[in-house]
Design an enzyme around this catalytic site. Structure first.
Site, PDB file in Angstrom:
ATOM      1  N   ASN A 150     -22.502   3.054  35.004  1.00 16.07           N
ATOM      2  CA  ASN A 150     -23.241   4.042  35.796  1.00 16.07           C
ATOM      3  C   ASN A 150     -24.747   3.849  35.641  1.00 16.07           C
ATOM      4  O   ASN A 150     -25.236   3.513  34.562  1.00 16.07           O
ATOM      5  CB  ASN A 150     -22.815   5.487  35.473  1.00 16.07           C
ATOM      6  CG  ASN A 150     -22.880   5.859  34.015  1.00 16.07           C
ATOM      7  OD1 ASN A 150     -22.709   5.017  33.133  1.00 16.07           O
ATOM      8  ND2 ASN A 150     -23.120   7.125  33.745  1.00 16.07           N
ATOM      9  N   GLU A 163     -28.167   5.818  36.478  1.00 14.83           N
ATOM     10  CA  GLU A 163     -28.750   7.094  36.887  1.00 14.83           C
ATOM     11  C   GLU A 163     -30.201   6.918  37.332  1.00 14.83           C
ATOM     12  O   GLU A 163     -30.768   5.815  37.240  1.00 14.83           O
ATOM     13  CB  GLU A 163     -28.625   8.101  35.738  1.00 14.83           C
ATOM     14  CG  GLU A 163     -27.172   8.391  35.406  1.00 14.83           C
ATOM     15  CD  GLU A 163     -26.977   9.478  34.353  1.00 14.83           C
ATOM     16  OE1 GLU A 163     -27.970   9.888  33.706  1.00 14.83           O
ATOM     17  OE2 GLU A 163     -25.820   9.908  34.175  1.00 14.83           O
ATOM     18  N   CYS A 172     -22.090   5.906  40.226  1.00 12.47           N
ATOM     19  CA  CYS A 172     -21.029   5.829  39.219  1.00 12.47           C
ATOM     20  C   CYS A 172     -20.690   4.373  38.898  1.00 12.47           C
ATOM     21  O   CYS A 172     -20.823   3.476  39.749  1.00 12.47           O
ATOM     22  CB  CYS A 172     -19.756   6.498  39.731  1.00 12.47           C
ATOM     23  SG  CYS A 172     -19.871   8.282  39.904  1.00 12.47           S
ATOM     24  N   GLU A 194     -17.830   2.982  38.707  1.00 15.40           N
ATOM     25  CA  GLU A 194     -16.758   2.433  39.550  1.00 15.40           C
ATOM     26  C   GLU A 194     -17.323   1.823  40.831  1.00 15.40           C
ATOM     27  O   GLU A 194     -16.905   0.744  41.257  1.00 15.40           O
ATOM     28  CB  GLU A 194     -15.761   3.547  39.925  1.00 15.40           C
ATOM     29  CG  GLU A 194     -14.976   4.117  38.759  1.00 15.40           C
ATOM     30  CD  GLU A 194     -15.646   5.308  38.085  1.00 15.40           C
ATOM     31  OE1 GLU A 194     -16.900   5.381  38.088  1.00 15.40           O
ATOM     32  OE2 GLU A 194     -14.924   6.160  37.549  1.00 15.40           O
ATOM     33  N   CYS A 254     -14.476  10.500  39.693  1.00 15.14           N
ATOM     34  CA  CYS A 254     -14.907  11.547  40.633  1.00 15.14           C
ATOM     35  C   CYS A 254     -14.318  11.305  42.021  1.00 15.14           C
ATOM     36  O   CYS A 254     -13.825  10.218  42.342  1.00 15.14           O
ATOM     37  CB  CYS A 254     -16.430  11.608  40.692  1.00 15.14           C
ATOM     38  SG  CYS A 254     -17.183  10.354  41.747  1.00 15.14           S
ATOM     39  N   CYS A 311     -15.596   8.255  44.065  1.00 13.80           N
ATOM     40  CA  CYS A 311     -15.041   6.964  43.630  1.00 13.80           C
ATOM     41  C   CYS A 311     -13.582   6.831  44.041  1.00 13.80           C
ATOM     42  O   CYS A 311     -13.122   5.733  44.377  1.00 13.80           O
ATOM     43  CB  CYS A 311     -15.209   6.793  42.126  1.00 13.80           C
ATOM     44  SG  CYS A 311     -16.952   6.604  41.658  1.00 13.80           S
TER      45      CYS A 311
HETATM   46  N1  THU Z   1     -19.666   8.965  36.179  1.00  8.36           N
HETATM   47  C1  THU Z   1     -19.175   7.709  36.402  1.00  8.36           C
HETATM   48  O1  THU Z   1     -19.894   6.715  36.395  1.00  8.36           O
HETATM   49  N2  THU Z   1     -17.841   7.598  36.661  1.00  8.36           N
HETATM   50  C2  THU Z   1     -16.947   8.608  36.566  1.00  8.36           C
HETATM   51  O2  THU Z   1     -15.751   8.381  36.753  1.00  8.36           O
HETATM   52  C3  THU Z   1     -17.395   9.967  36.245  1.00  8.36           C
HETATM   53  C4  THU Z   1     -18.863  10.163  36.225  1.00  8.36           C
HETATM   54  C5  THU Z   1     -21.089   9.083  35.836  1.00  8.36           C
HETATM   55  C6  THU Z   1     -21.976   9.740  36.841  1.00  8.36           C
HETATM   56  C7  THU Z   1     -23.128  10.205  35.965  1.00  8.36           C
HETATM   57  O3  THU Z   1     -24.020   9.119  35.745  1.00  8.36           O
HETATM   58  C8  THU Z   1     -22.450  10.526  34.636  1.00  8.36           C
HETATM   59  O4  THU Z   1     -21.198   9.857  34.659  1.00  8.36           O
HETATM   60  C9  THU Z   1     -22.223  12.005  34.391  1.00  8.36           C
HETATM   61  O5  THU Z   1     -21.637  12.601  35.471  1.00  8.36           O
END
Ligand code: THU
Length: 157
Positions: free
Chosen positions: A62, A64, A73, A75, A112, A115
């Site tokens: 991920n 940000e 994310c 994925e 989420c 994804c």
């Molecule tokens: N996140 C992911 O990368 N994948 C997931 O399956 C759940 C959430 C990330 C998004 C954000 O950067 C952090 O986790 C917290 O939500």
């Protein structure tokens, strides 16, 4: 009126030690790659690692941003890399793990909705389903036969 039922079955393992050698290796890699996440706002480091039909392993984490909605994310980072660098390969299995720097990482991650939608379209596009291995840094592991099972009635055009 017809009432329809959606039935979803998945496997739950007590730990990585119960997995096949290849699944354990992919999950091990996902857990290791969580260190490459850029998640200074949530401190929730996620990695998704795909094992492809051509034998390649592709990882995403991920990413940000100070402007929160810009973040992506793990994925969908991974899917974009697969699609861009290995357009003719298909995905066999994806392992997803997280390391929550603010708390526990012992329950399987739950991807989420965005994804799940991306997974569903990737399966349609490749005309092939792929497996998901979901975990944290320790503890139970969920194995799902087809990623699209996580999003019944997914949107498509
Ligand atoms: N996140 C992911 O990368 N994948 C997931 O399956 C759940 C959430 C990330 C998004 C954000 O950067 C952090 O986790 C917290 O939500």
């Amino acid at each position: 009126m017809n009432r329809k039922e959606y039935h979803f079955v998945f496997d739950v393992y007590d730990s990585i030690n119960e997995l096949s050698k290849s699944d354990a290796s992919l999950l091990h890699e996902a857990r290791a790659v969580t260190k490459n996440a850029y998640a200074p706002y949530s401190n929730f480091n996620v990695a998704a690692v795909a094992q492809l039909s051509n034998g390649e392993i592709v990882a995403g984490t991920n990413q940000e941003n100070a402007s929160y909605p810009v973040g992506i994310c793990a994925e969908r980072v991974m899917l974009s890399i697969v699609s861009s660098l290995h357009p003719t390969a298909s995905i066999n299995t994806i392992a997803i793990a997280y390391n929550n720097l603010n708390g526990e990482s012992n329950q399987p991650v739950s991807p989420c909705g965005m994804c799940r939608q991306a997974f569903a379209e990737y399966e349609i596009r490749a005309n092939k389903s792929f497996r998901l291995i979901l975990s944290g840094m320790e503890g139970e592991v969920f194995v799902i036969d087809k990623a699209s099972q996580l999003l019944p009635l997914s949107f498509s055009l």
